[in-house]
Scaffold this motif. Structure first.
Motif, mmCIF file in Angstrom:
data_model
loop_
_atom_site.group_PDB
_atom_site.id
_atom_site.type_symbol
_atom_site.label_atom_id
_atom_site.label_comp_id
_atom_site.label_asym_id
_atom_site.label_seq_id
_atom_site.Cartn_x
_atom_site.Cartn_y
_atom_site.Cartn_z
ATOM 1 N N GLY A 153 7.789 4.402 -30.406
ATOM 2 C CA GLY A 153 7.024 3.380 -31.101
ATOM 3 C C GLY A 153 5.629 3.802 -31.515
ATOM 4 N N LYS A 154 5.177 4.972 -31.055
ATOM 5 C CA LYS A 154 3.857 5.470 -31.427
ATOM 6 C C LYS A 154 3.956 6.942 -31.795
ATOM 7 N N THR A 155 2.932 7.450 -32.450
ATOM 8 C CA THR A 155 2.880 8.864 -32.785
ATOM 9 C C THR A 155 2.163 9.623 -31.672
ATOM 10 N N ILE A 156 2.212 10.944 -31.732
ATOM 11 C CA ILE A 156 1.519 11.752 -30.732
ATOM 12 C C ILE A 156 0.023 11.443 -30.703
ATOM 13 N N PRO A 157 -0.667 11.390 -31.857
ATOM 14 C CA PRO A 157 -2.088 11.027 -31.812
ATOM 15 C C PRO A 157 -2.326 9.642 -31.198
ATOM 16 N N GLU A 158 -1.416 8.714 -31.432
ATOM 17 C CA GLU A 158 -1.580 7.366 -30.867
ATOM 18 C C GLU A 158 -1.378 7.358 -29.350
ATOM 19 N N TRP A 159 -0.476 8.198 -28.851
ATOM 20 C CA TRP A 159 -0.312 8.281 -27.389
ATOM 21 C C TRP A 159 -1.536 8.927 -26.746
ATOM 22 N N LEU A 160 -2.132 9.897 -27.424
ATOM 23 C CA LEU A 160 -3.372 10.480 -26.909
ATOM 24 C C LEU A 160 -4.491 9.437 -26.917
ATOM 25 N N SER A 161 -4.507 8.592 -27.942
ATOM 26 C CA SER A 161 -5.493 7.510 -27.998
ATOM 27 C C SER A 161 -5.243 6.485 -26.896
ATOM 28 N N GLU A 162 -3.975 6.354 -26.488
ATOM 29 C CA GLU A 162 -3.655 5.434 -25.387
ATOM 30 C C GLU A 162 -4.320 5.901 -24.093
ATOM 31 N N LEU A 163 -4.324 7.188 -23.862
ATOM 32 C CA LEU A 163 -5.016 7.727 -22.683
ATOM 33 C C LEU A 163 -6.520 7.493 -22.793
ATOM 34 N N ASP A 164 -7.061 7.655 -24.001
ATOM 35 C CA ASP A 164 -8.485 7.354 -24.215
ATOM 36 C C ASP A 164 -8.787 5.897 -23.903
ATOM 37 N N ALA A 165 -7.872 5.008 -24.303
ATOM 38 C CA ALA A 165 -8.070 3.569 -24.079
ATOM 39 C C ALA A 165 -8.066 3.236 -22.594
ATOM 40 N N ILE A 166 -7.201 3.910 -21.829
ATOM 41 C CA ILE A 166 -7.166 3.669 -20.375
ATOM 42 C C ILE A 166 -8.489 4.084 -19.744
ATOM 43 N N ALA A 167 -9.020 5.237 -20.182
ATOM 44 C CA ALA A 167 -10.309 5.705 -19.657
ATOM 45 C C ALA A 167 -11.415 4.701 -19.980
#
Length: 447
Positions: A153-167
């Motif tokens: 449901g997401k792209t690789i850049p979006e999954w990396l942004s998900e980790l940024d969002a958790i931080a």
């Protein structure tokens, strides 16, 4: 070589031809002369999209051919790009500290997802092609590169942004508490966000592949211990905290890098900092982790980023092999070696039918994980032996002979002695396959 479902003859599909009767209308008068019929066929073949709607099955078959060819190229390119990006990410030309665990494992997930999606697509297209009297809506792809490929449901850049969002959620939690950046407080906030607010949990038994891919764990919030540790490491890295780790028995333990390890074991508020990071296993008397102290922690070998990626890949190999051999209970990768090495065994016929049938897609996924791990550990003889055995089970005898021969060069002498007779028989199986492919009957025998 790809799995059976991967080997659909797409080249043939790309040049589908339709017999003349596909153009004939049943209301056409038979007394029309040949020239009229020929002109009618030409007009039908060159019809506009609007008139083609009168023949939806024929139109969908043409679109099927075009889509199959374009999707084939799209997925093949995604497979190649994902492997290339993974290889560059873990390249030994790069410093280990510069390797992104998240990127490397997302490339792994993307390659496997492209492979599975392509197999599923080709199976569906083949079924549709066989059932010519059934029309089906054709899906469209809105991506043309690996970075745009949907992954859960997401792209690789979006999954990396998900980790940024958790931080950022952790930072927001610290601000809301109006507390400083003391290490204990930061790690407590990380735990709160990951395990309470986000609800991440450890999967007790790895039977579902989604628990072994980074994006799936972030999505389902349940995963293997190593992937939860990787997420923890990635979040802390974004917060400026370096987390290191090491294998201890069956566990992979992590802790903040410090020059005073004894501080990690001081108990405050009922728990030590080491326990805050690693959870219940540290306090379980059955775990080797419960015996650790500041002094013994210094004696542990710190895992590099490449080591951590290797652990995740080894887990994938075990998972997919277990799924591939599900119908052959108790089958081990090295099972065939025991029979061939028996000194009392008489020369036997080479029979390809004795090779157990495994689930081809899961077996290929295990081979793909093994290929990546060999990039990290090219001199690991046991890994290369297992890789060669998987190729044997996949009936890629030529490649199996090559890998096992390389393995014998690195393996201890006693292991090489076990492999040698099997490789000799495997070489004969390879010759027999070539013999049969040329149309010859009969079997070759061991001299």
């Amino acid at each position: 070589m790809l799995s059976t479902s991967y080997l659909v003859p797409t080249a043939a599909m790309a040049h589908l031809t339709f017999p003349d009767h596909c153009f004939i209308r049943y209301d056409h008068h038979h007394h029309n002369d040949h020239k009229d019929l020929r002109r009618w066929r030409i007009r039908t073949a060159a019809a506009t999209p609007a008139s083609a709607c009168a023949y939806p099955l024929f139109s969908s078959q043409i679109q099927l051919t075009k889509d199959s060819s374009s999707r084939h190229k799209l997925y093949q390119e995604a497979l190649k790009t994902a492997r290339d990006k993974f290889t560059r990410e873990i390249s030994f030309q790069s410093k280990d500290k510069d390797i992104s665990l998240a990127k490397a494992l997302l490339y792994v997930a993307a390659e496997d997802a492209a492979f599975v999606s392509f197999n599923r697509e080709m199976d569906a297209r083949s079924l549709l092609n066989e059932r010519r009297n059934v029309s089906s809506p054709l899906e469209t792809e809105d991506w043309d590169s690996l970075e745009q490929m949907p992954l859960g449901g997401k792209t690789i850049p979006e999954w990396l942004s998900e980790l940024d969002a958790i931080a950022k959620e952790v930072e927001a939690e610290l601000v809301s508490r109006d507390i400083g950046c003391h290490l204990v407080e930061v790690l407590e906030a990380v735990n709160l966000v990951l395990f309470e607010l986000r609800g991440l949990t450890r999967s007790p038994v790895l039977v579902d592949s989604k628990h072994s891919y980074l994006h799936s764990v972030l999505d389902s919030r349940c995963g293997s211990a190593i992937l939860l540790s990787i997420i923890y490491i990635e979040i802390c890295r974004r917060l400026g905290i370096t987390i290191v780790g090491s294998r201890v028995g069956e566990d992979f333990l992590i802790w903040p890098q410090t020059g005073y390890p004894e501080e990690l074991f001081k108990v405050t508020s009922g728990h030590s900092l080491f326990a805050i990071v690693n959870g219940r296993c540290v306090e379980d008397p059955r775990s080797m982790a419960s015996d650790l102290t500041g002094t013994s922690l210094l004696g542990l070998e710190i895992a590099t980023n490449r080591d951590i990626i290797g652990i995740a890949l080894a887990n994938l190999i075990r998972l997919h092999w277990k799924r591939a051999s599900r119908s052959n209970h108790g089958l081990m990768l090295t099972s065939p070696l025991r029979h061939v090495h028996d000194a009392d065994e008489k020369p036997s016929m080479i029979d390809e039918s004795n090779v157990p049938l495994l689930r081809p897609q899961d077996l290929r996924l295990a081979i793909m994980a093994s290929e990546r791990l060999l990039i990290l550990q090219p001199h690991n003889w046991a890994l290369r032996r297992d890789h060669g055995m998987m190729l044997y089970y996949n009936r890629e005898y030529g490649k199996a002979v090559q890998e096992l021969s390389i393995c014998m060069a690195f393996a201890p002498e006693e292991e090489a002695e076990i492999l040698e007779p099997f490789v000799e028989k495997l070489h004969l199986m390879r010759l027999e396959s070539s013999w049969k492919s040329l149309g010859h009957a009969g079997q070759l025998t061991v001299p």
